[in-house]
Design a protein around this motif. Sequence first.
Motif, mmCIF file in Angstrom:
data_model
loop_
_atom_site.group_PDB
_atom_site.id
_atom_site.type_symbol
_atom_site.label_atom_id
_atom_site.label_comp_id
_atom_site.label_asym_id
_atom_site.label_seq_id
_atom_site.Cartn_x
_atom_site.Cartn_y
_atom_site.Cartn_z
ATOM 1 N N ARG A 159 0.839 -1.210 0.000
ATOM 2 C CA ARG A 159 0.000 0.000 0.000
ATOM 3 C C ARG A 159 0.867 1.251 0.000
ATOM 4 N NH1 ARG A 159 -2.995 -3.077 3.498
ATOM 5 N NH2 ARG A 159 -2.141 -2.031 5.321
ATOM 6 N N ALA A 160 1.953 1.231 0.773
ATOM 7 C CA ALA A 160 2.859 2.383 0.840
ATOM 8 C C ALA A 160 3.501 2.647 -0.522
ATOM 9 C CB ALA A 160 3.931 2.152 1.905
ATOM 10 N N LYS A 161 3.671 1.613 -1.330
ATOM 11 C CA LYS A 161 4.254 1.766 -2.670
ATOM 12 C C LYS A 161 3.182 2.037 -3.726
ATOM 13 C CE LYS A 161 8.369 -0.895 -1.711
ATOM 14 N NZ LYS A 161 9.190 -2.033 -2.000
ATOM 15 N N GLY A 162 1.930 2.171 -3.277
ATOM 16 C CA GLY A 162 0.856 2.530 -4.203
ATOM 17 C C GLY A 162 0.198 1.358 -4.905
ATOM 18 N N PHE A 163 0.386 0.134 -4.407
ATOM 19 C CA PHE A 163 -0.222 -1.046 -5.013
ATOM 20 C C PHE A 163 -1.394 -1.527 -4.180
ATOM 21 C CE2 PHE A 163 4.103 -1.590 -6.768
ATOM 22 C CZ PHE A 163 3.797 -1.861 -8.088
ATOM 23 N N SER A 164 -2.507 -1.804 -4.853
ATOM 24 C CA SER A 164 -3.580 -2.517 -4.174
ATOM 25 C C SER A 164 -3.245 -4.005 -4.258
ATOM 26 C CB SER A 164 -4.924 -2.254 -4.856
ATOM 27 O OG SER A 164 -4.934 -2.867 -6.143
ATOM 28 N N LYS A 165 -3.941 -4.821 -3.512
ATOM 29 C CA LYS A 165 -3.704 -6.276 -3.545
ATOM 30 C C LYS A 165 -3.925 -6.811 -4.954
ATOM 31 C CE LYS A 165 -5.129 -10.468 -1.107
ATOM 32 N NZ LYS A 165 -6.025 -11.007 -0.071
ATOM 33 N N GLU A 166 -4.965 -6.321 -5.621
ATOM 34 C CA GLU A 166 -5.280 -6.783 -6.980
ATOM 35 C C GLU A 166 -4.204 -6.347 -7.975
ATOM 36 O OE1 GLU A 166 -7.531 -5.124 -4.958
ATOM 37 O OE2 GLU A 166 -8.394 -7.049 -4.343
ATOM 38 N N GLN A 167 -3.731 -5.109 -7.840
ATOM 39 C CA GLN A 167 -2.673 -4.622 -8.731
ATOM 40 C C GLN A 167 -1.392 -5.431 -8.542
ATOM 41 O OE1 GLN A 167 -2.825 -0.561 -7.306
ATOM 42 N NE2 GLN A 167 -3.483 0.185 -9.329
#
Length: 186
Positions: A9-17
């Motif tokens: 999340r801190a790197k801007g990724f959602s679980k799906e991404q």
Amino acid sequence: TPDFAANMRAKGFSKEQFKERMRVEQAAFNLQTKGMHVSNKEAKVFFEKNKELPPITTQEQATVAAIFLANKADTDKAQSLLKKGVDFGTVASMLSGDTVSKKQGGRLGRPIVRGDKYIPVEIQNIILSTPTNKYTQPIAAGGGGNVIFKVILHRPKRTRPFSEFEYLIKQRLAVEKGVSKRIDIN
């Protein structure tokens, strides 16, 4: 794990991404390595050729604290306090001329590593031959100043075993073989 999810999340990724990115990377790997086989012998040859390099081998190193002293009077005072049993960090906080390490009881931000081209070999030898929790004699630092180092932790040179790298080496060599064969993905 919760830490992993928070890091993504801190790197801007959602679980799906993140899952989608992993699927794409795995697909690329599969295409690059399709039909490629790497033998144990090939992997061991690569290991032997590269075993002196990180991360297979880590060089001898020491985590240290230092007291940077401007002159002979400060050096004499530091040595006197250390001989009386005053804590090294306390002496560093009182007398060191380095404002950054002084705030941390003399602790330096990076270890002294055997082979570091920015640290004279003579200094490396002195520090790396000093036992853990002991300090060096004053070392001339130029301009009339001296440095006293304390070894906080000493780590010997270590070469990790082939078994820890076999899988990663085989993956790397398979990719290299696949790329060199220019696998047609159409």
